[in-house]
Design a protein around this motif. Structure first.
Motif, PDB file in Angstrom:
ATOM      1  N   ALA A 113      13.759  -3.281  24.368  1.00 15.22           N
ATOM      2  CA  ALA A 113      14.415  -2.016  24.701  1.00 15.22           C
ATOM      3  C   ALA A 113      15.387  -2.193  25.866  1.00 15.22           C
ATOM      4  CB  ALA A 113      13.362  -0.966  25.045  1.00 15.22           C
ATOM      5  N   PHE A 114      14.998  -2.987  26.844  1.00 18.47           N
ATOM      6  CA  PHE A 114      15.867  -3.245  27.999  1.00 18.47           C
ATOM      7  C   PHE A 114      17.133  -3.961  27.548  1.00 18.47           C
ATOM      8  CE2 PHE A 114      17.465  -5.768  31.502  1.00 18.47           C
ATOM      9  CZ  PHE A 114      17.317  -4.966  32.622  1.00 18.47           C
ATOM     10  N   ALA A 115      16.967  -5.000  26.739  1.00 19.89           N
ATOM     11  CA  ALA A 115      18.126  -5.773  26.280  1.00 19.89           C
ATOM     12  C   ALA A 115      19.097  -4.911  25.476  1.00 19.89           C
ATOM     13  CB  ALA A 115      17.658  -6.968  25.455  1.00 19.89           C
ATOM     14  N   THR A 172      21.265   6.560  25.192  1.00 20.08           N
ATOM     15  CA  THR A 172      20.405   7.733  25.047  1.00 20.08           C
ATOM     16  C   THR A 172      19.655   7.980  26.353  1.00 20.08           C
ATOM     17  OG1 THR A 172      18.515   6.423  24.301  1.00 20.08           O
ATOM     18  CG2 THR A 172      20.086   7.166  22.604  1.00 20.08           C
ATOM     19  N   ALA A 173      18.999   9.107  26.439  1.00 20.86           N
ATOM     20  CA  ALA A 173      18.184   9.406  27.620  1.00 20.86           C
ATOM     21  C   ALA A 173      17.087   8.361  27.791  1.00 20.86           C
ATOM     22  CB  ALA A 173      17.582  10.795  27.497  1.00 20.86           C
ATOM     23  N   ALA A 174      16.523   7.910  26.685  1.00 19.91           N
ATOM     24  CA  ALA A 174      15.473   6.886  26.754  1.00 19.91           C
ATOM     25  C   ALA A 174      16.028   5.573  27.287  1.00 19.91           C
ATOM     26  CB  ALA A 174      14.851   6.686  25.380  1.00 19.91           C
ATOM     27  N   MET A 175      17.247   5.223  26.862  1.00 20.76           N
ATOM     28  CA  MET A 175      17.873   3.999  27.367  1.00 20.76           C
ATOM     29  C   MET A 175      18.130   4.085  28.861  1.00 20.76           C
ATOM     30  SD  MET A 175      20.666   3.064  24.433  1.00 20.76           S
ATOM     31  CE  MET A 175      20.197   2.385  22.837  1.00 20.76           C
ATOM     32  N   ARG A 176      18.624   5.229  29.298  1.00 17.95           N
ATOM     33  CA  ARG A 176      18.893   5.408  30.727  1.00 17.95           C
ATOM     34  C   ARG A 176      17.609   5.308  31.537  1.00 17.95           C
ATOM     35  NH1 ARG A 176      22.506   9.252  28.518  1.00 17.95           N
ATOM     36  NH2 ARG A 176      21.062  10.975  28.948  1.00 17.95           N
ATOM     37  N   LEU A 229      16.569   1.679  31.939  1.00 16.72           N
ATOM     38  CA  LEU A 229      17.402   0.919  32.879  1.00 16.72           C
ATOM     39  C   LEU A 229      17.358   1.451  34.307  1.00 16.72           C
ATOM     40  CD1 LEU A 229      20.603   0.372  30.701  1.00 16.72           C
ATOM     41  CD2 LEU A 229      18.773  -1.274  31.176  1.00 16.72           C
ATOM     42  N   ALA A 230      16.667   2.560  34.535  1.00 14.82           N
ATOM     43  CA  ALA A 230      16.741   3.233  35.831  1.00 14.82           C
ATOM     44  C   ALA A 230      16.307   2.333  36.986  1.00 14.82           C
ATOM     45  CB  ALA A 230      15.915   4.511  35.807  1.00 14.82           C
ATOM     46  N   ALA A 231      15.184   1.642  36.833  1.00 12.52           N
ATOM     47  CA  ALA A 231      14.702   0.784  37.930  1.00 12.52           C
ATOM     48  C   ALA A 231      15.669  -0.367  38.185  1.00 12.52           C
ATOM     49  CB  ALA A 231      13.314   0.252  37.595  1.00 12.52           C
ATOM     50  N   SER A 232      16.187  -0.955  37.117  1.00 12.99           N
ATOM     51  CA  SER A 232      17.171  -2.029  37.249  1.00 12.99           C
ATOM     52  C   SER A 232      18.445  -1.525  37.904  1.00 12.99           C
ATOM     53  CB  SER A 232      17.477  -2.619  35.868  1.00 12.99           C
ATOM     54  OG  SER A 232      18.569  -3.503  35.910  1.00 12.99           O
ATOM     55  N   ALA A 282      12.002 -12.335  37.446  1.00 14.44           N
ATOM     56  CA  ALA A 282      12.130 -10.980  36.895  1.00 14.44           C
ATOM     57  C   ALA A 282      13.164 -10.187  37.681  1.00 14.44           C
ATOM     58  CB  ALA A 282      10.776 -10.270  36.924  1.00 14.44           C
ATOM     59  N   TYR A 283      13.211 -10.403  38.996  1.00 16.76           N
ATOM     60  CA  TYR A 283      14.222  -9.729  39.819  1.00 16.76           C
ATOM     61  C   TYR A 283      15.627 -10.136  39.375  1.00 16.76           C
ATOM     62  CZ  TYR A 283      16.909  -8.501  44.011  1.00 16.76           C
ATOM     63  OH  TYR A 283      17.844  -7.985  44.876  1.00 16.76           O
ATOM     64  N   ILE A 284      15.841 -11.440  39.183  1.00 19.70           N
ATOM     65  CA  ILE A 284      17.142 -11.922  38.710  1.00 19.70           C
ATOM     66  C   ILE A 284      17.494 -11.293  37.368  1.00 19.70           C
ATOM     67  CG2 ILE A 284      18.342 -13.969  37.805  1.00 19.70           C
ATOM     68  CD1 ILE A 284      17.057 -15.567  40.047  1.00 19.70           C
ATOM     69  N   ASP A 285      16.526 -11.221  36.473  1.00 23.63           N
ATOM     70  CA  ASP A 285      16.780 -10.623  35.156  1.00 23.63           C
ATOM     71  C   ASP A 285      17.187  -9.151  35.277  1.00 23.63           C
ATOM     72  OD1 ASP A 285      16.156 -13.010  33.929  1.00 23.63           O
ATOM     73  OD2 ASP A 285      14.085 -12.454  33.493  1.00 23.63           O
ATOM     74  N   ASN A 286      16.670  -8.483  36.296  1.00 29.27           N
ATOM     75  CA  ASN A 286      16.973  -7.063  36.476  1.00 29.27           C
ATOM     76  C   ASN A 286      18.293  -6.810  37.195  1.00 29.27           C
ATOM     77  OD1 ASN A 286      14.698  -4.764  35.924  1.00 29.27           O
ATOM     78  ND2 ASN A 286      13.788  -6.802  36.021  1.00 29.27           N
ATOM     79  N   ILE A 287      18.769  -7.793  37.969  1.00 31.21           N
ATOM     80  CA  ILE A 287      20.013  -7.577  38.715  1.00 31.21           C
ATOM     81  C   ILE A 287      21.216  -8.255  38.068  1.00 31.21           C
ATOM     82  CG2 ILE A 287      18.830  -7.233  40.919  1.00 31.21           C
ATOM     83  CD1 ILE A 287      19.776 -10.140  41.625  1.00 31.21           C
TER      84      ILE A 287
END
Length: 208
Positions: free
Chosen positions: A53-55, A66-70, A73-76, A106-111
């Motif tokens: 879902a993140f990808a 979509t709202a679900a997508m947002r 991604l919110a934490a990232s 995981a931090y790198i993947d998120n930023i």
């Protein structure tokens, strides 16, 4: 100076990388720098691992999400904004099995986010972190300095260089305390003192 300070050691108060990070901040303050510190402890607030879902959400145009997508991604998004807002970054971590802690991966993947920390342009990838000072402060059990027998086993340094160059950091600085775990008390003491000396010098450079 707004400093993003990220710790990744799982050892808490027994951590050498955490202690050295605090030492560096103290040195910056002694140089007269006024710091606004944004602190993130990845041992307490580990970013979520990448999911399907993140990808999908990441590579969907912002206006089409979509709202679900947002929400996905919110934490990232927040982690990216904290990085972009910083004037300087201190990333302190131990080496685990020749590379970075899983929480920092995981931090790198998120930023590493298209249209946030890098732009994919007709001329190629353009990272957005070109203005930040960046220090990687690491602790290592063995002596992996260039020229030592185990130097070839250092997968941490090139991984950090590559990941952050992609998002615009071209001249990161490294202070590595080594050897610590697999060393006699004298060598361990020398490694920590050597790291503190390098941090003192770097603090003077940052304050200049």
């Amino acid at each position: 100076m707004k400093l993003l300070h990220v710790d990744a050691s799982a050892k808490g108060e027994r951590s050498n990388s955490r202690a050295l990070g605090r030492f560096f901040i103290q040195q910056l303050q002694e140089q007269g720098l006024t710091l606004e510190i944004d602190y993130l402890d990845l041992a307490q607030e580990a970013p979520a691992a990448v999911t399907e879902a993140f990808a999908i959400a990441t590579y969907t145009a912002p206006e089409a999400r979509t709202a679900a997508m947002r929400e996905t991604l919110a934490a990232s998004d927040g982690l990216c904004q904290r990085l972009l807002d910083a004037d300087a970054c201190l990333f302190a971590m131990p080496m685990y099995n020749w590379s970075m802690p899983s929480t920092f991966k995981a931090y790198i993947d998120n930023i590493t986010r298209t249209e946030l920390t890098y732009h994919n342009t007709a001329q190629g990838i353009v990272g957005q972190l070109s203005r930040q000072k960046v220090l990687f402060l690491t602790s290592r059990g063995a002596d992996l300095r260039p020229g030592t027998p185990l130097a070839w086993m250092d997968a941490l340094t090139p991984s950090l260089r590559a990941a952050f160059a992609f998002i615009g950091v071209q001249q990161p600085q490294f202070v590595d305390a080594q050897p610590l775990q697999f060393a006699d008390p004298e060598a361990r003491s020398e490694a920590l003192e050597r790291a503190r000396g390098e941090l003192q010098q770097l603090a003077r450079q940052w304050a200049a």
